[in-house]
Write a protein that holds these residues in place. Sequence first.
Motif, PDB file in Angstrom:
ATOM      1  N   ILE A  52       0.843  -1.204   0.000  1.00 37.42           N
ATOM      2  CA  ILE A  52       0.000   0.000   0.000  1.00 37.42           C
ATOM      3  C   ILE A  52       0.874   1.248   0.000  1.00 37.42           C
ATOM      4  O   ILE A  52       0.604   2.199  -0.742  1.00 37.42           O
ATOM      5  CB  ILE A  52      -0.958  -0.008   1.215  1.00 37.42           C
ATOM      6  CG1 ILE A  52      -2.004  -1.123   1.065  1.00 37.42           C
ATOM      7  CG2 ILE A  52      -1.639   1.341   1.393  1.00 37.42           C
ATOM      8  CD1 ILE A  52      -2.938  -0.970  -0.117  1.00 37.42           C
ATOM      9  N   GLU A  53       1.909   1.276   0.817  1.00 41.33           N
ATOM     10  CA  GLU A  53       2.814   2.431   0.858  1.00 41.33           C
ATOM     11  C   GLU A  53       3.492   2.631  -0.496  1.00 41.33           C
ATOM     12  O   GLU A  53       3.649   3.762  -0.947  1.00 41.33           O
ATOM     13  CB  GLU A  53       3.864   2.254   1.947  1.00 41.33           C
ATOM     14  CG  GLU A  53       3.311   2.347   3.344  1.00 41.33           C
ATOM     15  CD  GLU A  53       4.322   1.959   4.398  1.00 41.33           C
ATOM     16  OE1 GLU A  53       5.256   1.174   4.085  1.00 41.33           O
ATOM     17  OE2 GLU A  53       4.183   2.427   5.527  1.00 41.33           O
ATOM     18  N   LYS A  54       3.872   1.544  -1.132  1.00 44.05           N
ATOM     19  CA  LYS A  54       4.516   1.623  -2.440  1.00 44.05           C
ATOM     20  C   LYS A  54       3.552   2.189  -3.487  1.00 44.05           C
ATOM     21  O   LYS A  54       3.917   3.072  -4.257  1.00 44.05           O
ATOM     22  CB  LYS A  54       5.002   0.234  -2.867  1.00 44.05           C
ATOM     23  CG  LYS A  54       5.746   0.226  -4.172  1.00 44.05           C
ATOM     24  CD  LYS A  54       6.227  -1.171  -4.511  1.00 44.05           C
ATOM     25  CE  LYS A  54       6.908  -1.154  -5.870  1.00 44.05           C
ATOM     26  NZ  LYS A  54       7.307  -2.474  -6.314  1.00 44.05           N
ATOM     27  N   ILE A  55       2.318   1.699  -3.490  1.00 42.84           N
ATOM     28  CA  ILE A  55       1.313   2.206  -4.429  1.00 42.84           C
ATOM     29  C   ILE A  55       1.051   3.683  -4.165  1.00 42.84           C
ATOM     30  O   ILE A  55       0.987   4.486  -5.096  1.00 42.84           O
ATOM     31  CB  ILE A  55       0.006   1.396  -4.335  1.00 42.84           C
ATOM     32  CG1 ILE A  55       0.220  -0.028  -4.832  1.00 42.84           C
ATOM     33  CG2 ILE A  55      -1.112   2.063  -5.130  1.00 42.84           C
ATOM     34  CD1 ILE A  55      -0.950  -0.967  -4.554  1.00 42.84           C
ATOM     35  N   LEU A  56       0.908   4.059  -2.900  1.00 39.09           N
ATOM     36  CA  LEU A  56       0.643   5.460  -2.546  1.00 39.09           C
ATOM     37  C   LEU A  56       1.760   6.367  -3.029  1.00 39.09           C
ATOM     38  O   LEU A  56       1.503   7.440  -3.589  1.00 39.09           O
ATOM     39  CB  LEU A  56       0.453   5.591  -1.034  1.00 39.09           C
ATOM     40  CG  LEU A  56       0.023   6.952  -0.513  1.00 39.09           C
ATOM     41  CD1 LEU A  56      -1.281   7.396  -1.146  1.00 39.09           C
ATOM     42  CD2 LEU A  56      -0.109   6.917   0.999  1.00 39.09           C
ATOM     43  N   PRO A  99       0.111  10.889 -10.988  1.00 36.89           N
ATOM     44  CA  PRO A  99      -1.334  10.646 -10.952  1.00 36.89           C
ATOM     45  C   PRO A  99      -1.955  10.381 -12.324  1.00 36.89           C
ATOM     46  O   PRO A  99      -3.079   9.921 -12.406  1.00 36.89           O
ATOM     47  CB  PRO A  99      -1.904  11.916 -10.331  1.00 36.89           C
ATOM     48  CG  PRO A  99      -0.847  12.927 -10.399  1.00 36.89           C
ATOM     49  CD  PRO A  99       0.459  12.225 -10.552  1.00 36.89           C
ATOM     50  N   LYS A 100      -1.226  10.629 -13.391  1.00 36.16           N
ATOM     51  CA  LYS A 100      -1.778  10.400 -14.732  1.00 36.16           C
ATOM     52  C   LYS A 100      -1.545   8.983 -15.227  1.00 36.16           C
ATOM     53  O   LYS A 100      -2.094   8.589 -16.243  1.00 36.16           O
ATOM     54  CB  LYS A 100      -1.168  11.379 -15.730  1.00 36.16           C
ATOM     55  CG  LYS A 100      -1.595  12.802 -15.496  1.00 36.16           C
ATOM     56  CD  LYS A 100      -1.034  13.709 -16.554  1.00 36.16           C
ATOM     57  CE  LYS A 100      -1.490  15.136 -16.305  1.00 36.16           C
ATOM     58  NZ  LYS A 100      -0.953  16.059 -17.296  1.00 36.16           N
ATOM     59  N   ASN A 101      -0.745   8.218 -14.523  1.00 43.80           N
ATOM     60  CA  ASN A 101      -0.399   6.887 -14.991  1.00 43.80           C
ATOM     61  C   ASN A 101      -0.654   5.852 -13.898  1.00 43.80           C
ATOM     62  O   ASN A 101       0.233   5.116 -13.506  1.00 43.80           O
ATOM     63  CB  ASN A 101       1.068   6.856 -15.427  1.00 43.80           C
ATOM     64  CG  ASN A 101       1.406   5.609 -16.205  1.00 43.80           C
ATOM     65  OD1 ASN A 101       0.539   4.997 -16.815  1.00 43.80           O
ATOM     66  ND2 ASN A 101       2.666   5.227 -16.170  1.00 43.80           N
ATOM     67  N   VAL A 102      -1.907   5.803 -13.410  1.00 43.10           N
ATOM     68  CA  VAL A 102      -2.263   4.920 -12.304  1.00 43.10           C
ATOM     69  C   VAL A 102      -3.243   3.857 -12.798  1.00 43.10           C
ATOM     70  O   VAL A 102      -4.251   4.179 -13.421  1.00 43.10           O
ATOM     71  CB  VAL A 102      -2.913   5.732 -11.159  1.00 43.10           C
ATOM     72  CG1 VAL A 102      -3.369   4.818 -10.043  1.00 43.10           C
ATOM     73  CG2 VAL A 102      -1.952   6.776 -10.645  1.00 43.10           C
ATOM     74  N   LEU A 138      -5.978   1.048  -2.982  1.00 45.19           N
ATOM     75  CA  LEU A 138      -5.722   2.124  -2.016  1.00 45.19           C
ATOM     76  C   LEU A 138      -7.006   2.537  -1.313  1.00 45.19           C
ATOM     77  O   LEU A 138      -7.038   2.687  -0.095  1.00 45.19           O
ATOM     78  CB  LEU A 138      -5.152   3.359  -2.732  1.00 45.19           C
ATOM     79  CG  LEU A 138      -3.661   3.508  -2.858  1.00 45.19           C
ATOM     80  CD1 LEU A 138      -3.335   4.801  -3.584  1.00 45.19           C
ATOM     81  CD2 LEU A 138      -2.971   3.468  -1.527  1.00 45.19           C
ATOM     82  N   CYS A 139      -8.053   2.751  -2.108  1.00 45.45           N
ATOM     83  CA  CYS A 139      -9.339   3.182  -1.537  1.00 45.45           C
ATOM     84  C   CYS A 139      -9.882   2.148  -0.562  1.00 45.45           C
ATOM     85  O   CYS A 139     -10.375   2.506   0.512  1.00 45.45           O
ATOM     86  CB  CYS A 139     -10.347   3.452  -2.647  1.00 45.45           C
ATOM     87  SG  CYS A 139     -10.009   4.944  -3.590  1.00 45.45           S
ATOM     88  N   GLN A 186      -9.660  11.973 -10.514  1.00 43.48           N
ATOM     89  CA  GLN A 186     -10.123  11.145  -9.408  1.00 43.48           C
ATOM     90  C   GLN A 186      -8.953  10.669  -8.553  1.00 43.48           C
ATOM     91  O   GLN A 186      -9.081  10.544  -7.341  1.00 43.48           O
ATOM     92  CB  GLN A 186     -10.938   9.958  -9.938  1.00 43.48           C
ATOM     93  CG  GLN A 186     -12.249  10.402 -10.547  1.00 43.48           C
ATOM     94  CD  GLN A 186     -13.031   9.285 -11.194  1.00 43.48           C
ATOM     95  OE1 GLN A 186     -12.484   8.231 -11.511  1.00 43.48           O
ATOM     96  NE2 GLN A 186     -14.317   9.512 -11.395  1.00 43.48           N
ATOM     97  N   VAL A 187      -7.822  10.442  -9.175  1.00 41.82           N
ATOM     98  CA  VAL A 187      -6.609  10.084  -8.420  1.00 41.82           C
ATOM     99  C   VAL A 187      -6.252  11.230  -7.473  1.00 41.82           C
ATOM    100  O   VAL A 187      -5.967  11.008  -6.293  1.00 41.82           O
ATOM    101  CB  VAL A 187      -5.427   9.776  -9.367  1.00 41.82           C
ATOM    102  CG1 VAL A 187      -4.132   9.595  -8.582  1.00 41.82           C
ATOM    103  CG2 VAL A 187      -5.721   8.551 -10.215  1.00 41.82           C
ATOM    104  N   ARG A 188      -6.292  12.456  -7.977  1.00 45.83           N
ATOM    105  CA  ARG A 188      -5.990  13.617  -7.125  1.00 45.83           C
ATOM    106  C   ARG A 188      -6.997  13.743  -5.985  1.00 45.83           C
ATOM    107  O   ARG A 188      -6.635  14.085  -4.852  1.00 45.83           O
ATOM    108  CB  ARG A 188      -5.946  14.884  -7.963  1.00 45.83           C
ATOM    109  CG  ARG A 188      -4.708  14.963  -8.850  1.00 45.83           C
ATOM    110  CD  ARG A 188      -4.557  16.301  -9.533  1.00 45.83           C
ATOM    111  NE  ARG A 188      -5.588  16.566 -10.517  1.00 45.83           N
ATOM    112  CZ  ARG A 188      -5.559  16.191 -11.788  1.00 45.83           C
ATOM    113  NH1 ARG A 188      -4.510  15.535 -12.251  1.00 45.83           N
ATOM    114  NH2 ARG A 188      -6.544  16.479 -12.606  1.00 45.83           N
ATOM    115  N   GLN A 189      -8.288  13.454  -6.257  1.00 45.02           N
ATOM    116  CA  GLN A 189      -9.299  13.514  -5.197  1.00 45.02           C
ATOM    117  C   GLN A 189      -9.033  12.454  -4.124  1.00 45.02           C
ATOM    118  O   GLN A 189      -9.186  12.733  -2.931  1.00 45.02           O
ATOM    119  CB  GLN A 189     -10.693  13.313  -5.793  1.00 45.02           C
ATOM    120  CG  GLN A 189     -11.173  14.488  -6.604  1.00 45.02           C
ATOM    121  CD  GLN A 189     -12.492  14.217  -7.329  1.00 45.02           C
ATOM    122  OE1 GLN A 189     -12.944  13.078  -7.419  1.00 45.02           O
ATOM    123  NE2 GLN A 189     -13.096  15.271  -7.836  1.00 45.02           N
ATOM    124  N   VAL A 190      -8.639  11.276  -4.536  1.00 51.40           N
ATOM    125  CA  VAL A 190      -8.325  10.210  -3.578  1.00 51.40           C
ATOM    126  C   VAL A 190      -7.118  10.605  -2.725  1.00 51.40           C
ATOM    127  O   VAL A 190      -7.141  10.453  -1.505  1.00 51.40           O
ATOM    128  CB  VAL A 190      -8.076   8.864  -4.302  1.00 51.40           C
ATOM    129  CG1 VAL A 190      -7.473   7.836  -3.364  1.00 51.40           C
ATOM    130  CG2 VAL A 190      -9.362   8.346  -4.920  1.00 51.40           C
TER     131      VAL A 190
END
Length: 87
Positions: free
Chosen positions: A4-8, A15-18, A26-27, A68-72
Amino acid sequence: MSKIEKILKEVAVSPKNVKFVDLARLCAHYFGEPRNKGTSHHVYKTPWQGDPRVNIQKSQDGKAKPYQVRQVLEAIRKMEGEDNGEL
């Protein structure tokens, strides 16, 4: 470093390549399981008043939508700030 830390960390850098599955992971870690699983939208409940949800959906290429990545990321920061007594 946990998965999770690595993904975060990766999500915060780019954020454009997730991948959608990474954002959903993550959610689920931070907000629990989504309310809507059978639709294109995954809606997660947040622990604060106001707009109490995070809504994500997969784009056609299997990636998460950058806004949506930025919102998360913002919701996670807010949640961590509340946990630390900040905000």
